[in-house]
Design an enzyme around this catalytic site. Sequence first.
Site, PDB file in Angstrom:
ATOM      1  N   SER A 133       0.825  -1.196   0.000  1.00  0.00           N
ATOM      2  CA  SER A 133       0.000   0.000   0.000  1.00  0.00           C
ATOM      3  C   SER A 133       0.870   1.262   0.000  1.00  0.00           C
ATOM      4  O   SER A 133       1.783   1.380  -0.824  1.00  0.00           O
ATOM      5  CB  SER A 133      -0.900  -0.064   1.236  1.00  0.00           C
ATOM      6  OG  SER A 133      -2.093   0.583   1.026  1.00  0.00           O
ATOM      7  N   ASP A 139      -7.583  -8.261  -4.270  1.00  0.00           N
ATOM      8  CA  ASP A 139      -7.473  -6.847  -3.862  1.00  0.00           C
ATOM      9  C   ASP A 139      -8.377  -5.977  -4.739  1.00  0.00           C
ATOM     10  O   ASP A 139      -8.232  -5.948  -5.958  1.00  0.00           O
ATOM     11  CB  ASP A 139      -6.002  -6.414  -4.010  1.00  0.00           C
ATOM     12  CG  ASP A 139      -5.687  -5.111  -3.296  1.00  0.00           C
ATOM     13  OD1 ASP A 139      -6.615  -4.333  -3.036  1.00  0.00           O
ATOM     14  OD2 ASP A 139      -4.490  -4.881  -3.010  1.00  0.00           O
ATOM     15  N   HIS A 185      -7.156  -6.608   0.028  1.00  0.00           N
ATOM     16  CA  HIS A 185      -5.925  -5.819   0.203  1.00  0.00           C
ATOM     17  C   HIS A 185      -5.162  -6.206   1.478  1.00  0.00           C
ATOM     18  O   HIS A 185      -3.933  -6.245   1.486  1.00  0.00           O
ATOM     19  CB  HIS A 185      -6.331  -4.345   0.224  1.00  0.00           C
ATOM     20  CG  HIS A 185      -5.187  -3.405   0.312  1.00  0.00           C
ATOM     21  ND1 HIS A 185      -4.176  -3.370  -0.632  1.00  0.00           N
ATOM     22  CD2 HIS A 185      -4.868  -2.450   1.234  1.00  0.00           C
ATOM     23  CE1 HIS A 185      -3.305  -2.432  -0.301  1.00  0.00           C
ATOM     24  NE2 HIS A 185      -3.692  -1.870   0.827  1.00  0.00           N
TER      25      HIS A 185
HETATM   26  N1  COA Z   1     -17.830  -7.798  16.285  1.00  0.00           N
HETATM   27  C1  COA Z   1     -16.916  -7.067  16.953  1.00  0.00           C
HETATM   28  N2  COA Z   1     -15.583  -7.296  16.878  1.00  0.00           N
HETATM   29  C2  COA Z   1     -15.153  -8.292  16.094  1.00  0.00           C
HETATM   30  C3  COA Z   1     -16.056  -9.096  15.365  1.00  0.00           C
HETATM   31  C4  COA Z   1     -17.454  -8.813  15.482  1.00  0.00           C
HETATM   32  N3  COA Z   1     -18.356  -9.505  14.819  1.00  0.00           N
HETATM   33  N4  COA Z   1     -15.329 -10.009  14.675  1.00  0.00           N
HETATM   34  C5  COA Z   1     -14.006  -9.786  14.958  1.00  0.00           C
HETATM   35  N5  COA Z   1     -13.920  -8.750  15.826  1.00  0.00           N
HETATM   36  C6  COA Z   1     -12.703  -8.199  16.405  1.00  0.00           C
HETATM   37  C7  COA Z   1     -11.883  -9.265  17.086  1.00  0.00           C
HETATM   38  O1  COA Z   1     -12.319  -9.463  18.411  1.00  0.00           O
HETATM   39  C8  COA Z   1     -10.479  -8.661  17.035  1.00  0.00           C
HETATM   40  O2  COA Z   1     -10.312  -7.706  18.064  1.00  0.00           O
HETATM   41  P1  COA Z   1      -8.823  -7.288  18.579  1.00  0.00           P
HETATM   42  O3  COA Z   1      -8.095  -6.707  17.399  1.00  0.00           O
HETATM   43  O4  COA Z   1      -9.085  -6.273  19.658  1.00  0.00           O
HETATM   44  O5  COA Z   1      -8.176  -8.540  19.073  1.00  0.00           O
HETATM   45  C9  COA Z   1     -10.486  -7.919  15.701  1.00  0.00           C
HETATM   46  O6  COA Z   1     -11.872  -7.723  15.343  1.00  0.00           O
HETATM   47  C10 COA Z   1      -9.784  -8.747  14.644  1.00  0.00           C
HETATM   48  O7  COA Z   1      -9.820  -8.102  13.415  1.00  0.00           O
HETATM   49  P2  COA Z   1      -9.787  -8.961  12.105  1.00  0.00           P
HETATM   50  O8  COA Z   1      -9.963  -8.049  10.958  1.00  0.00           O
HETATM   51  O9  COA Z   1     -10.748 -10.064  12.268  1.00  0.00           O
HETATM   52  O10 COA Z   1      -8.341  -9.576  12.136  1.00  0.00           O
HETATM   53  P3  COA Z   1      -7.687 -10.507  11.049  1.00  0.00           P
HETATM   54  O11 COA Z   1      -6.874 -11.510  11.765  1.00  0.00           O
HETATM   55  O12 COA Z   1      -8.671 -10.989  10.029  1.00  0.00           O
HETATM   56  O13 COA Z   1      -6.727  -9.475  10.279  1.00  0.00           O
HETATM   57  C11 COA Z   1      -5.314  -7.587  10.439  1.00  0.00           C
HETATM   58  C12 COA Z   1      -5.540  -9.028  10.856  1.00  0.00           C
HETATM   59  C13 COA Z   1      -4.015  -7.134  11.084  1.00  0.00           C
HETATM   60  C14 COA Z   1      -5.164  -7.493   8.928  1.00  0.00           C
HETATM   61  C15 COA Z   1      -6.517  -6.741  10.898  1.00  0.00           C
HETATM   62  O14 COA Z   1      -6.691  -6.918  12.256  1.00  0.00           O
HETATM   63  C16 COA Z   1      -6.346  -5.271  10.646  1.00  0.00           C
HETATM   64  O15 COA Z   1      -5.797  -4.550  11.474  1.00  0.00           O
HETATM   65  N6  COA Z   1      -6.848  -4.813   9.489  1.00  0.00           N
HETATM   66  C17 COA Z   1      -6.690  -3.447   9.064  1.00  0.00           C
HETATM   67  C18 COA Z   1      -5.288  -3.225   8.745  1.00  0.00           C
HETATM   68  C19 COA Z   1      -5.058  -2.084   7.865  1.00  0.00           C
HETATM   69  O16 COA Z   1      -5.012  -0.952   8.301  1.00  0.00           O
HETATM   70  N7  COA Z   1      -4.945  -2.405   6.603  1.00  0.00           N
HETATM   71  C20 COA Z   1      -4.764  -1.440   5.604  1.00  0.00           C
HETATM   72  C21 COA Z   1      -3.468  -1.405   5.092  1.00  0.00           C
HETATM   73  S1  COA Z   1      -3.406  -0.156   3.893  1.00  0.00           S
END
Ligand code: COA
Length: 361
Positions: free
Chosen positions: A147, A308, A337
């Site tokens: 990104s 993506d 992505h």
């Molecule tokens: N209701 C509320 N919360 C929920 C949920 C629901 N139905 N389902 C999952 N969650 C919460 C989980 O409890 C967990 O909480 P925590 O982070 O406090 O432990 C969180 O959501 C997990 O997020 P998730 O997207 O499921 O994680 P993942 O393992 O699929 O993905 C990452 C990992 C690092 C990619 C993701 O957490 C993330 O940060 N995504 C955004 C990253 C970003 O900025 N990307 C852009 C780059 S340009």
Amino acid sequence: MECGRTLSPVNVAYETYGSLNREGTNAILVCHALTGDAHAAGLTDIPSAVWSDTPPQPANPGALRPGWWDGAIGPGRAFDTEKYFVLCSNFLGSCYGTTGPASINPATGRPYRTGFPQMSVRDMVRVQRALLDHLGVHRLVTISGGSLGGMQALEWAIMYPDLVASVVPIATAARHSAWGIGLNEAARMAIVNDPDWREGFYTVQPARGLALARIIAMISYRSMSSFGHRFGRDLQGPTDPATPEQTFKVQSYLAYQGRKLVERFDAAAYVYITKAMDLHDVTTRRGTLKEVLGEIRVPALCLGISSDVLYPAQEQRELASLIPDARYAEIQSPHGHDAFLIEFDQLNRIVPEFLNSIPAS
Ligand code: COA
């Protein structure tokens, strides 16, 4: 800075992993994306919270947080710390220790907020270059990131070709697309239309706007099928359709992600960083896309992600087709992505195959 203004002083927060060789030639720079930080690998007790001068104290002692690329940095991983000195710095304009809109303006004693000069990706790279000089790094085996991280990698290859031996841009753009700009604009509008924004001179975060900005972004980071598989039409909470509080699981997930960002990220930094992404265009004041990318002399591994929708695989293929010594590889993933932050097994297989063809020092 590219905008013509001068910014001083500039703090830089960074982390390093592995050892720099005596010649300073075995370094790898990994660049984080929009809301990332310098904590790329290992575990830290520094909480993920806005800071500018000294790291915040652990709110919850003993709670350790893994780096955003922990699965790809370490012995035997994509960026092997047995061979390489891996470093990551928080980029200019962010809010995790490097100077940005949330930092104190020495001239006023108050946060810069919207008085901060609009930084560019090239400014971020120039600050990284100064850090490398400070650390005694004379050569980068590679620069990688997804990104906005990939945008920095591309600028590195163009701005400092003598320092760079290769680049691994992932799910990124040579110039931000109308699609990406449109999504960023929606996010910025959410922030600046929050009454708490107060023309950027807020004293409390414009929480509703920032949360909505994150929600818009989170949808673009995944895909229709990943949301379908993960959430479907599942309900969370009361299941009686007549109950007004009834919530779909996807709603709850997005609301949670929005709240979480408000707790850890600065709204003005979000506005500035998304603007820097939109302004990113390797051709600016340089030539045509074909000319500019055609002048990249170092080997490049351009990585796309099959699902993506933000920086589509096709965009990465085009990038590879315009860089003379480039190869293209694809991460197969349903996660959209965000796959560059999830699919570590694939990164750990694909990246070393490429890096093994680049002299390690
Ligand atoms: N209701 C509320 N919360 C929920 C949920 C629901 N139905 N389902 C999952 N969650 C919460 C989980 O409890 C967990 O909480 P925590 O982070 O406090 O432990 C969180 O959501 C997990 O997020 P998730 O997207 O499921 O994680 P993942 O393992 O699929 O993905 C990452 C990992 C690092 C990619 C993701 O957490 C993330 O940060 N995504 C955004 C990253 C970003 O900025 N990307 C852009 C780059 S340009």
